[in-house]
Design a protein around this motif. Sequence first.
Motif, PDB file in Angstrom:
ATOM      1  N   LEU A  79     -13.595 -14.445 -26.657  1.00 55.20           N
ATOM      2  CA  LEU A  79     -12.651 -15.228 -27.444  1.00 55.20           C
ATOM      3  C   LEU A  79     -12.258 -14.492 -28.720  1.00 55.20           C
ATOM      4  O   LEU A  79     -12.957 -13.577 -29.171  1.00 55.20           O
ATOM      5  CB  LEU A  79     -13.271 -16.581 -27.809  1.00 55.20           C
ATOM      6  CG  LEU A  79     -13.512 -17.559 -26.670  1.00 55.20           C
ATOM      7  CD1 LEU A  79     -14.296 -18.765 -27.178  1.00 55.20           C
ATOM      8  CD2 LEU A  79     -12.209 -18.005 -26.039  1.00 55.20           C
ATOM      9  N   ILE A  80     -11.121 -14.894 -29.284  1.00 51.59           N
ATOM     10  CA  ILE A  80     -10.710 -14.324 -30.560  1.00 51.59           C
ATOM     11  C   ILE A  80     -11.674 -14.796 -31.647  1.00 51.59           C
ATOM     12  O   ILE A  80     -12.491 -15.689 -31.436  1.00 51.59           O
ATOM     13  CB  ILE A  80      -9.263 -14.737 -30.897  1.00 51.59           C
ATOM     14  CG1 ILE A  80      -9.137 -16.269 -30.961  1.00 51.59           C
ATOM     15  CG2 ILE A  80      -8.291 -14.183 -29.869  1.00 51.59           C
ATOM     16  CD1 ILE A  80      -7.753 -16.751 -31.348  1.00 51.59           C
ATOM     17  N   SER A  81     -11.572 -14.176 -32.826  1.00 54.40           N
ATOM     18  CA  SER A  81     -12.506 -14.523 -33.900  1.00 54.40           C
ATOM     19  C   SER A  81     -12.302 -15.964 -34.355  1.00 54.40           C
ATOM     20  O   SER A  81     -11.246 -16.576 -34.145  1.00 54.40           O
ATOM     21  CB  SER A  81     -12.302 -13.566 -35.080  1.00 54.40           C
ATOM     22  OG  SER A  81     -11.015 -13.746 -35.645  1.00 54.40           O
ATOM     23  N   PHE A  82     -13.325 -16.491 -34.999  1.00 56.05           N
ATOM     24  CA  PHE A  82     -13.259 -17.882 -35.431  1.00 56.05           C
ATOM     25  C   PHE A  82     -12.168 -18.096 -36.474  1.00 56.05           C
ATOM     26  O   PHE A  82     -11.492 -19.135 -36.479  1.00 56.05           O
ATOM     27  CB  PHE A  82     -14.617 -18.315 -35.987  1.00 56.05           C
ATOM     28  CG  PHE A  82     -14.639 -19.718 -36.501  1.00 56.05           C
ATOM     29  CD1 PHE A  82     -14.726 -20.793 -35.623  1.00 56.05           C
ATOM     30  CD2 PHE A  82     -14.545 -19.980 -37.869  1.00 56.05           C
ATOM     31  CE1 PHE A  82     -14.730 -22.102 -36.096  1.00 56.05           C
ATOM     32  CE2 PHE A  82     -14.555 -21.283 -38.342  1.00 56.05           C
ATOM     33  CZ  PHE A  82     -14.647 -22.342 -37.456  1.00 56.05           C
ATOM     34  N   ASP A  83     -11.972 -17.133 -37.369  1.00 53.17           N
ATOM     35  CA  ASP A  83     -10.940 -17.280 -38.401  1.00 53.17           C
ATOM     36  C   ASP A  83      -9.546 -17.337 -37.787  1.00 53.17           C
ATOM     37  O   ASP A  83      -8.696 -18.134 -38.217  1.00 53.17           O
ATOM     38  CB  ASP A  83     -11.041 -16.126 -39.399  1.00 53.17           C
ATOM     39  CG  ASP A  83     -12.316 -16.190 -40.232  1.00 53.17           C
ATOM     40  OD1 ASP A  83     -12.846 -17.308 -40.405  1.00 53.17           O
ATOM     41  OD2 ASP A  83     -12.781 -15.124 -40.686  1.00 53.17           O
ATOM     42  N   TYR A  86      -9.120 -20.654 -36.231  1.00 53.04           N
ATOM     43  CA  TYR A  86      -8.895 -21.693 -37.242  1.00 53.04           C
ATOM     44  C   TYR A  86      -7.450 -21.682 -37.733  1.00 53.04           C
ATOM     45  O   TYR A  86      -6.859 -22.743 -37.970  1.00 53.04           O
ATOM     46  CB  TYR A  86      -9.852 -21.493 -38.407  1.00 53.04           C
ATOM     47  CG  TYR A  86      -9.574 -22.373 -39.593  1.00 53.04           C
ATOM     48  CD1 TYR A  86      -9.743 -23.761 -39.511  1.00 53.04           C
ATOM     49  CD2 TYR A  86      -9.121 -21.837 -40.792  1.00 53.04           C
ATOM     50  CE1 TYR A  86      -9.470 -24.570 -40.596  1.00 53.04           C
ATOM     51  CE2 TYR A  86      -8.850 -22.647 -41.880  1.00 53.04           C
ATOM     52  CZ  TYR A  86      -9.024 -24.010 -41.773  1.00 53.04           C
ATOM     53  OH  TYR A  86      -8.747 -24.814 -42.842  1.00 53.04           O
ATOM     54  N   LYS A  87      -6.868 -20.509 -37.872  1.00 52.87           N
ATOM     55  CA  LYS A  87      -5.460 -20.428 -38.300  1.00 52.87           C
ATOM     56  C   LYS A  87      -4.541 -21.082 -37.270  1.00 52.87           C
ATOM     57  O   LYS A  87      -3.580 -21.778 -37.633  1.00 52.87           O
ATOM     58  CB  LYS A  87      -5.070 -18.973 -38.518  1.00 52.87           C
ATOM     59  CG  LYS A  87      -5.742 -18.317 -39.709  1.00 52.87           C
ATOM     60  CD  LYS A  87      -5.325 -16.857 -39.845  1.00 52.87           C
ATOM     61  CE  LYS A  87      -6.016 -16.190 -41.031  1.00 52.87           C
ATOM     62  NZ  LYS A  87      -5.651 -14.758 -41.154  1.00 52.87           N
ATOM     63  N   ILE A  88      -4.835 -20.862 -35.993  1.00 50.19           N
ATOM     64  CA  ILE A  88      -4.018 -21.486 -34.943  1.00 50.19           C
ATOM     65  C   ILE A  88      -4.186 -22.995 -34.981  1.00 50.19           C
ATOM     66  O   ILE A  88      -3.206 -23.757 -34.887  1.00 50.19           O
ATOM     67  CB  ILE A  88      -4.399 -20.914 -33.568  1.00 50.19           C
ATOM     68  CG1 ILE A  88      -4.095 -19.411 -33.508  1.00 50.19           C
ATOM     69  CG2 ILE A  88      -3.652 -21.636 -32.461  1.00 50.19           C
ATOM     70  CD1 ILE A  88      -4.547 -18.747 -32.226  1.00 50.19           C
ATOM     71  N   ARG A 279      -6.278 -19.801 -22.426  1.00 44.98           N
ATOM     72  CA  ARG A 279      -6.027 -18.387 -22.146  1.00 44.98           C
ATOM     73  C   ARG A 279      -5.413 -17.670 -23.342  1.00 44.98           C
ATOM     74  O   ARG A 279      -5.532 -16.450 -23.460  1.00 44.98           O
ATOM     75  CB  ARG A 279      -5.120 -18.244 -20.927  1.00 44.98           C
ATOM     76  CG  ARG A 279      -3.779 -18.935 -21.052  1.00 44.98           C
ATOM     77  CD  ARG A 279      -2.934 -18.729 -19.796  1.00 44.98           C
ATOM     78  NE  ARG A 279      -1.696 -19.463 -19.866  1.00 44.98           N
ATOM     79  CZ  ARG A 279      -1.552 -20.718 -19.476  1.00 44.98           C
ATOM     80  NH1 ARG A 279      -2.593 -21.364 -18.974  1.00 44.98           N
ATOM     81  NH2 ARG A 279      -0.383 -21.333 -19.571  1.00 44.98           N
ATOM     82  N   GLN A 280      -4.750 -18.409 -24.246  1.00 44.66           N
ATOM     83  CA  GLN A 280      -4.204 -17.800 -25.444  1.00 44.66           C
ATOM     84  C   GLN A 280      -5.273 -17.511 -26.485  1.00 44.66           C
ATOM     85  O   GLN A 280      -5.018 -16.796 -27.453  1.00 44.66           O
ATOM     86  CB  GLN A 280      -3.119 -18.701 -26.048  1.00 44.66           C
ATOM     87  CG  GLN A 280      -1.904 -18.884 -25.172  1.00 44.66           C
ATOM     88  CD  GLN A 280      -0.818 -19.673 -25.844  1.00 44.66           C
ATOM     89  OE1 GLN A 280      -0.793 -19.818 -27.080  1.00 44.66           O
ATOM     90  NE2 GLN A 280       0.131 -20.205 -25.069  1.00 44.66           N
ATOM     91  N   LEU A 281      -6.443 -18.072 -26.317  1.00 46.17           N
ATOM     92  CA  LEU A 281      -7.558 -17.811 -27.234  1.00 46.17           C
ATOM     93  C   LEU A 281      -8.418 -16.656 -26.773  1.00 46.17           C
ATOM     94  O   LEU A 281      -9.391 -16.308 -27.431  1.00 46.17           O
ATOM     95  CB  LEU A 281      -8.421 -19.067 -27.367  1.00 46.17           C
ATOM     96  CG  LEU A 281      -7.709 -20.322 -27.878  1.00 46.17           C
ATOM     97  CD1 LEU A 281      -8.692 -21.485 -27.939  1.00 46.17           C
ATOM     98  CD2 LEU A 281      -7.076 -20.083 -29.231  1.00 46.17           C
TER      99      LEU A 281
END
Length: 284
Positions: A79-83, A86-88, A279-281
């Motif tokens: 997965l992408i980073s947590f930050d 959170y922005k998304i 899937r975008q994450l």
Amino acid sequence: MIVLRHLDSMKTPIANRFSHLTLRFVWVLALWIAGYGVSYGQGGTPQRASTTKPLAATVASGPVDSLTFDFNQDISVQLISFDEMYKIALAYSPAVKFESALATAQQAAYQLSKMQLLNNVGGFANYSMGNQAILSTGTSANDQLGQISNGYRVGFNLSVSIHDIFARPQEIKLARATFEANAERKRTAEIQLKRDLFNLYQDLLLSQRVLQIRLRDDQSSLAAYRIAEVEMQKGKITPEAAANNSSRYAESRTTVEQAKTQFIKNIYALELFVGVPIRQLKRI
């Protein structure tokens, strides 16, 4: 009579053969039913070829989007980073959007309250020419009053009430305090969003680790169950001991299904909370 006796002599061996075949079929069917019942009675699970499957194959019954991940690898790496997540979530969160709109409205109301004094300020301009008979009846060119009445006129008007002097500053303070309160509510909503997203993210990581542990335990229980079946057939253990291994395997299978369901639920809970497909994450 001779022909009838000859036919009877031909029917006898055919009937005997058919009866033997029917008897054999009945015995095979009875043995198969007995063996099938024993396999269920001993473990509640029919005997099948046992192969160790990877985690991805075990979770293959889940939703399609979840199969975009490698379930044998830590999902936090995929997965992408947590930050970034959170922005998304911040951009798509309805609660944050609502508080942001309220803060913008209160900011506009605060700015408007400071401009209310302009209602008491006004200006005018006009132009007139010709014989201003209402002001002057003279016809000579030296009629000064008639000349003053003709031409451009520009003016300025200002009226200040006691309410504007004493009450207007308080109204401005009230509008400013309301704006600041809504701004703080927006920041509170952002903090709550980050807290909830962090909890969902950690629940997803935990559910994957629990699922992997349950699968290893399930494989060990399956191996013990198969060994117990063989030893019971050889007479080395009692049926009660084999039944205990079967119950242990059934319990491990139940916990695996529960862990798998919880893992899939956490994936889609994260998807719904962020507001974009899972899937975008995924990290590219």
